[in-house]
Design a protein around this motif. Structure first.
Motif, PDB file in Angstrom:
ATOM      1  N   GLY A 122      42.498  49.012  51.694  1.00 43.82           N
ATOM      2  CA  GLY A 122      42.812  47.908  50.795  1.00 43.82           C
ATOM      3  C   GLY A 122      44.208  47.338  51.013  1.00 43.82           C
ATOM      4  O   GLY A 122      44.503  46.218  50.601  1.00 43.82           O
ATOM      5  N   PHE A 165      28.505  40.816  41.661  1.00 36.20           N
ATOM      6  CA  PHE A 165      29.387  40.152  42.634  1.00 36.20           C
ATOM      7  C   PHE A 165      29.841  38.774  42.144  1.00 36.20           C
ATOM      8  O   PHE A 165      30.980  38.374  42.376  1.00 36.20           O
ATOM      9  CB  PHE A 165      28.706  40.025  43.993  1.00 36.20           C
ATOM     10  CG  PHE A 165      28.821  41.268  44.819  1.00 36.20           C
ATOM     11  CD1 PHE A 165      30.068  41.752  45.195  1.00 36.20           C
ATOM     12  CD2 PHE A 165      27.701  41.964  45.231  1.00 36.20           C
ATOM     13  CE1 PHE A 165      30.186  42.904  45.958  1.00 36.20           C
ATOM     14  CE2 PHE A 165      27.798  43.117  45.994  1.00 36.20           C
ATOM     15  CZ  PHE A 165      29.052  43.587  46.360  1.00 36.20           C
ATOM     16  N   ILE A 166      28.939  38.053  41.486  1.00 35.07           N
ATOM     17  CA  ILE A 166      29.320  36.727  40.971  1.00 35.07           C
ATOM     18  C   ILE A 166      30.384  36.894  39.895  1.00 35.07           C
ATOM     19  O   ILE A 166      31.421  36.222  39.888  1.00 35.07           O
ATOM     20  CB  ILE A 166      28.082  35.978  40.428  1.00 35.07           C
ATOM     21  CG1 ILE A 166      27.183  35.565  41.596  1.00 35.07           C
ATOM     22  CG2 ILE A 166      28.510  34.749  39.619  1.00 35.07           C
ATOM     23  CD1 ILE A 166      25.842  34.996  41.194  1.00 35.07           C
ATOM     24  N   ASN A 189      37.731  44.800  55.335  1.00 34.86           N
ATOM     25  CA  ASN A 189      39.073  44.389  54.926  1.00 34.86           C
ATOM     26  C   ASN A 189      39.803  43.641  56.035  1.00 34.86           C
ATOM     27  O   ASN A 189      40.656  42.810  55.776  1.00 34.86           O
ATOM     28  CB  ASN A 189      39.894  45.614  54.532  1.00 34.86           C
ATOM     29  CG  ASN A 189      39.460  46.167  53.196  1.00 34.86           C
ATOM     30  OD1 ASN A 189      39.566  45.490  52.194  1.00 34.86           O
ATOM     31  ND2 ASN A 189      38.954  47.380  53.193  1.00 34.86           N
ATOM     32  N   LEU A 225      30.591  31.373  46.667  1.00 37.32           N
ATOM     33  CA  LEU A 225      31.679  31.517  45.697  1.00 37.32           C
ATOM     34  C   LEU A 225      32.920  32.112  46.329  1.00 37.32           C
ATOM     35  O   LEU A 225      34.032  31.634  46.131  1.00 37.32           O
ATOM     36  CB  LEU A 225      31.225  32.428  44.561  1.00 37.32           C
ATOM     37  CG  LEU A 225      30.755  31.780  43.267  1.00 37.32           C
ATOM     38  CD1 LEU A 225      30.318  32.854  42.291  1.00 37.32           C
ATOM     39  CD2 LEU A 225      31.873  30.953  42.661  1.00 37.32           C
ATOM     40  N   TRP A 226      32.723  33.165  47.122  1.00 37.41           N
ATOM     41  CA  TRP A 226      33.870  33.823  47.751  1.00 37.41           C
ATOM     42  C   TRP A 226      34.543  32.918  48.762  1.00 37.41           C
ATOM     43  O   TRP A 226      35.764  32.929  48.922  1.00 37.41           O
ATOM     44  CB  TRP A 226      33.460  35.159  48.382  1.00 37.41           C
ATOM     45  CG  TRP A 226      33.289  36.208  47.341  1.00 37.41           C
ATOM     46  CD1 TRP A 226      32.116  36.567  46.745  1.00 37.41           C
ATOM     47  CD2 TRP A 226      34.322  36.976  46.710  1.00 37.41           C
ATOM     48  NE1 TRP A 226      32.363  37.525  45.803  1.00 37.41           N
ATOM     49  CE2 TRP A 226      33.694  37.798  45.760  1.00 37.41           C
ATOM     50  CE3 TRP A 226      35.695  37.053  46.878  1.00 37.41           C
ATOM     51  CZ2 TRP A 226      34.412  38.687  44.962  1.00 37.41           C
ATOM     52  CZ3 TRP A 226      36.410  37.937  46.084  1.00 37.41           C
ATOM     53  CH2 TRP A 226      35.769  38.738  45.140  1.00 37.41           C
ATOM     54  N   PHE A 267      32.374  39.336  39.628  1.00 40.06           N
ATOM     55  CA  PHE A 267      33.583  39.841  40.264  1.00 40.06           C
ATOM     56  C   PHE A 267      34.383  38.716  40.923  1.00 40.06           C
ATOM     57  O   PHE A 267      35.617  38.727  40.913  1.00 40.06           O
ATOM     58  CB  PHE A 267      33.234  40.922  41.286  1.00 40.06           C
ATOM     59  CG  PHE A 267      34.434  41.632  41.846  1.00 40.06           C
ATOM     60  CD1 PHE A 267      35.297  42.303  41.004  1.00 40.06           C
ATOM     61  CD2 PHE A 267      34.709  41.611  43.202  1.00 40.06           C
ATOM     62  CE1 PHE A 267      36.414  42.951  41.509  1.00 40.06           C
ATOM     63  CE2 PHE A 267      35.828  42.252  43.710  1.00 40.06           C
ATOM     64  CZ  PHE A 267      36.689  42.926  42.865  1.00 40.06           C
ATOM     65  N   ALA A 268      33.673  37.722  41.458  1.00 37.09           N
ATOM     66  CA  ALA A 268      34.374  36.584  42.068  1.00 37.09           C
ATOM     67  C   ALA A 268      35.223  35.877  41.014  1.00 37.09           C
ATOM     68  O   ALA A 268      36.392  35.564  41.255  1.00 37.09           O
ATOM     69  CB  ALA A 268      33.376  35.611  42.688  1.00 37.09           C
ATOM     70  N   PHE A 269      34.650  35.654  39.841  1.00 39.89           N
ATOM     71  CA  PHE A 269      35.415  35.019  38.760  1.00 39.89           C
ATOM     72  C   PHE A 269      36.567  35.908  38.324  1.00 39.89           C
ATOM     73  O   PHE A 269      37.680  35.450  38.110  1.00 39.89           O
ATOM     74  CB  PHE A 269      34.497  34.702  37.575  1.00 39.89           C
ATOM     75  CG  PHE A 269      33.654  33.494  37.817  1.00 39.89           C
ATOM     76  CD1 PHE A 269      34.223  32.227  37.795  1.00 39.89           C
ATOM     77  CD2 PHE A 269      32.306  33.610  38.093  1.00 39.89           C
ATOM     78  CE1 PHE A 269      33.455  31.104  38.043  1.00 39.89           C
ATOM     79  CE2 PHE A 269      31.532  32.488  38.349  1.00 39.89           C
ATOM     80  CZ  PHE A 269      32.111  31.240  38.321  1.00 39.89           C
ATOM     81  N   ASP A 278      17.538  43.650  39.985  1.00 38.73           N
ATOM     82  CA  ASP A 278      18.682  43.893  40.881  1.00 38.73           C
ATOM     83  C   ASP A 278      19.930  43.243  40.293  1.00 38.73           C
ATOM     84  O   ASP A 278      20.028  42.024  40.225  1.00 38.73           O
ATOM     85  CB  ASP A 278      18.374  43.305  42.264  1.00 38.73           C
ATOM     86  CG  ASP A 278      19.509  43.570  43.238  1.00 38.73           C
ATOM     87  OD1 ASP A 278      20.314  44.487  42.974  1.00 38.73           O
ATOM     88  OD2 ASP A 278      19.595  42.869  44.249  1.00 38.73           O
ATOM     89  N   SER A 286      23.020  43.605  41.456  1.00 38.20           N
ATOM     90  CA  SER A 286      24.171  43.526  42.367  1.00 38.20           C
ATOM     91  C   SER A 286      24.716  42.107  42.504  1.00 38.20           C
ATOM     92  O   SER A 286      25.927  41.904  42.504  1.00 38.20           O
ATOM     93  CB  SER A 286      23.810  44.105  43.726  1.00 38.20           C
ATOM     94  OG  SER A 286      22.632  43.528  44.208  1.00 38.20           O
ATOM     95  N   THR A 287      23.813  41.116  42.623  1.00 37.77           N
ATOM     96  CA  THR A 287      24.314  39.746  42.778  1.00 37.77           C
ATOM     97  C   THR A 287      25.102  39.313  41.541  1.00 37.77           C
ATOM     98  O   THR A 287      26.148  38.689  41.669  1.00 37.77           O
ATOM     99  CB  THR A 287      23.169  38.751  43.013  1.00 37.77           C
ATOM    100  OG1 THR A 287      22.138  39.034  42.091  1.00 37.77           O
ATOM    101  CG2 THR A 287      22.653  38.854  44.422  1.00 37.77           C
ATOM    102  N   TYR A 333      38.088  38.080  40.078  1.00 40.14           N
ATOM    103  CA  TYR A 333      39.084  38.181  41.133  1.00 40.14           C
ATOM    104  C   TYR A 333      40.124  37.071  41.020  1.00 40.14           C
ATOM    105  O   TYR A 333      41.312  37.293  41.205  1.00 40.14           O
ATOM    106  CB  TYR A 333      38.383  38.100  42.493  1.00 40.14           C
ATOM    107  CG  TYR A 333      39.163  38.725  43.623  1.00 40.14           C
ATOM    108  CD1 TYR A 333      39.336  40.093  43.683  1.00 40.14           C
ATOM    109  CD2 TYR A 333      39.707  37.941  44.630  1.00 40.14           C
ATOM    110  CE1 TYR A 333      40.036  40.681  44.712  1.00 40.14           C
ATOM    111  CE2 TYR A 333      40.407  38.520  45.672  1.00 40.14           C
ATOM    112  CZ  TYR A 333      40.573  39.889  45.709  1.00 40.14           C
ATOM    113  OH  TYR A 333      41.264  40.463  46.733  1.00 40.14           O
ATOM    114  N   ILE A 334      39.663  35.879  40.684  1.00 38.11           N
ATOM    115  CA  ILE A 334      40.604  34.764  40.594  1.00 38.11           C
ATOM    116  C   ILE A 334      41.243  34.700  39.205  1.00 38.11           C
ATOM    117  O   ILE A 334      42.455  34.538  39.073  1.00 38.11           O
ATOM    118  CB  ILE A 334      39.915  33.435  40.995  1.00 38.11           C
ATOM    119  CG1 ILE A 334      40.981  32.399  41.350  1.00 38.11           C
ATOM    120  CG2 ILE A 334      39.005  32.903  39.915  1.00 38.11           C
ATOM    121  CD1 ILE A 334      40.454  31.303  42.243  1.00 38.11           C
ATOM    122  N   VAL A 362      26.619  33.906  45.941  1.00 42.22           N
ATOM    123  CA  VAL A 362      27.732  34.863  45.949  1.00 42.22           C
ATOM    124  C   VAL A 362      28.679  34.569  47.107  1.00 42.22           C
ATOM    125  O   VAL A 362      29.888  34.414  46.932  1.00 42.22           O
ATOM    126  CB  VAL A 362      27.211  36.316  46.066  1.00 42.22           C
ATOM    127  CG1 VAL A 362      28.345  37.278  46.355  1.00 42.22           C
ATOM    128  CG2 VAL A 362      26.495  36.728  44.790  1.00 42.22           C
TER     129      VAL A 362
END
Lengths: 268, 268
Positions: free
Chosen positions: A29, A182-183, B190, B39-40, A185-187, A176, A178-179, A189-190, B36
């Motif tokens: 990371g 992730f969606i 990464n 978005l990224w 998580f994208a929001f 499922d 997971s999507t 993240y910013i 997804v």
């Protein structure tokens, strides 16, 4: 309470198995982080007479990302959301419904043990990295600032866990998750300030983001550490953060109740 | 006269047909994954836009040049995802479950079969969106690349793709020695983050040398972008990129053969 302590201790033992994995993850990371820092250094190098970016001098900008890494190590969910979703899908939560133990409290104990191990393991690469960049790292101005930072990290951890749980509980309704994770998580993240400090955004956009719970996951604790939030703003910020935890907790309980009613223990 | 030149394309087509059939079973998921990734991608462009709202140039790169770089990096990454990502991260599973034994017995090149087993169709759509961003950036720059520049871009992107493939294959081969290699493969992800930073941002030193000559992340999308932009001043980097694509492939092939020779099946 004792039973959750027990879960915590078992969690510690189980997570220790992943220590190499954690070490690798924490070290890997640092690669994107180093890239981001080089990018910002180049931005500042291109500026004349040491001008800053939205009130951040280069050192403060670098400190911002370093403290983000630290807070992230303390609070980020690792596999918790995936495991909860899998438990629901595979019917593993049935055993909790018939026993005097709360599944969510059980998960929270495991989250704590996971974070404890991860923090200790990540301390090696992250600590080296911080040491390497120590001239840029600014420390909290006073013991009080440090105390406020600690408090807000604890609240951030609670909020992080609650949000992760909510996403995982979608597994009651969809096959499922997971999507969706992730969606979300994208929001996150910013809007949490992982990518850059929120106050370098245009003012109106920053104001909108500050209305969501996301800034209280990373941006706020980091701003406290850097001394960018003080006095009344600090008190108000902590109160809002606490309020989000309470709202999140109530919402989580409500979603859990609805989910359980839908749950039919497929294959359980 | 060996018939491999007819057999392998036919096999490739069969694998594609199988992948398409399988993906179309989960249409919603297919579309969600495209969202997804989109978005990224938007997030990275957004990040660069925010940075450029505080500066004119980073290490000599203008805003639209960097957006083109981000587009180019995404293009290569998505083509990589389309062909190789799932396949390479599956390798440790093949070894763990013993499926590799079965594949070794088939009358085809095992590396070919492992590398091309599945195709991720959604990634092609994401790659197309990256091409859209590249064209959008070129229009804003008012630059129309000459046919030779486009050809050079495609060839060097291919070299970048080959490097990603070989390096990840190399990492995946670690699965022969430890069961938990999947984390290592994801750790590689990464590295992609470094590829979308303008090369001028990395100061001379050991870091730059490692990520130029050992893990050439600084080259993989910078060089194709510079060719497309007509800003590649010396052909040296293009030469290094091409040479390294061959070298990494040969090394990964040598390591793969070495691993296979000392491989003694999972169940034994």
């Amino acid at each position: 309470m004792g039973k959750y302590l027990h879960v915590f201790l078992i969690g510690i033992q189980n997570t220790l198995v992943y220590r190499v994995n954690f070490l690798f993850r924490a070290a890997a990371g640092l690669i994107p982080l180093s890239g981001t820092l080089y990018l910002w250094k180049a931005v500042y190098a291109g500026k004349t007479d040491g001008a800053d970016v939205a009130g951040y001098a280069l050192s403060q900008m670098i400190s911002y990302y370093l403290i983000v890494t630290l807070v992230d190590a303390f609070t980020a969910v690792a596999e918790d959301d995936w495991q909860i979703a899998a438990d629901i899908k595979d019917g593993h939560i049935s055993q909790f419904l018939v026993r005097p133990i709360s599944y969510l409290a059980y998960r929270f104990s495991l989250y704590l043990s996971g974070r404890a191990i991860y923090t200790v393991v990540a301390l090696i690469p992250v600590g080296l990295f911080l040491f390497f960049l120590r001239e840029h790292l600014s420390l909290p101005a006073s013991p009080f600032t440090f105390f406020a930072f600690t408090l807000s990290v604890v609240l951030a951890g609670l909020l992080q866990f609650i949000i992760a749980c909510m996403m995982a509980l979608l597994a009651f309704w969809v096959l499922d998750v997971s999507t969706f994770i992730f969606i979300q998580f994208a929001f996150e993240y910013i809007a949490s300030g992982h990518l850059f400090p929120l106050d370098i955004l245009p003012r109106w956009l920053e104001q909108i983001i500050l209305l969501t719970p996301y800034p209280y996951l990373l941006y706020f604790p980091v701003a406290v550490w850097l001394g960018r939030v003080e006095g009344d703003d600090l008190t108000r910020g902590l109160l809002i953060q606490g309020a989000w935890v309470v709202v999140g907790y109530l919402l989580l309980q409500w979603i859990w109740g609805r989910g359980i009613r839908r749950y039919s223990a497929v294959g359980g | 006269m060996p018939s491999w030149w007819r057999r392998y394309p036919a096999l490739f087509v069969a694998l594609w047909r199988y992948s398409i059939t399988r993906e179309m079973q989960f249409k919603t998921n297919f579309i969600l994954w495209i969202i997804v990734e989109g978005l990224w991608f938007a997030l990275q462009i957004g990040f660069m836009s925010v940075v450029y709202s505080h500066t004119e140039a980073i290490a000599g790169w203008s805003r639209w040049q960097v957006i083109l770089l981000v587009g180019c990096s995404h293009f290569i990454q998505q083509i990589f995802t389309a062909f190789f990502l799932t396949n390479l991260s599956d390798i440790s599973e093949h070894i763990r479950t013993g499926r590799l034994d079965f594949m070794l017995l088939l009358p085809v090149n095992t590396r070919f079969l492992i590398s091309f087993r599945k195709v991720d169709l959604g990634a092609f759509i994401n790659a197309a969106s990256a091409v859209g961003v590249i064209i959008w950036a070129l229009r804003n720059l008012g630059h129309v690349p000459r046919p030779t520049e486009i050809l050079g871009f495609l060839l060097l992107s291919g070299a970048g793709l080959a490097i990603h493939y070989s390096l990840m294959f190399l990492l995946a081969s670690v699965a022969f020695f430890t069961v938990r290699a999947q984390g290592i493969v994801w750790g590689y992800y990464n590295l992609f983050n470094l590829a979308r930073i303008p090369e001028g941002a990395f100061p001379p030193g050991i870091y730059r040398r490692v990520f130029t000559f050992v893990l050439p992340m600084i080259l993989v999308s910078n060089v194709p972008s510079q060719v497309l932009l007509g800003t590649l001043h010396s052909p040296f980097n293009a030469f290094v990129l091409t040479a390294l694509s061959l070298v990494t492939f040969l090394i990964s092939e040598a390591v793969w053969r070495f691993c296979l020779r000392r491989y003694s099946s999972a169940s034994a």
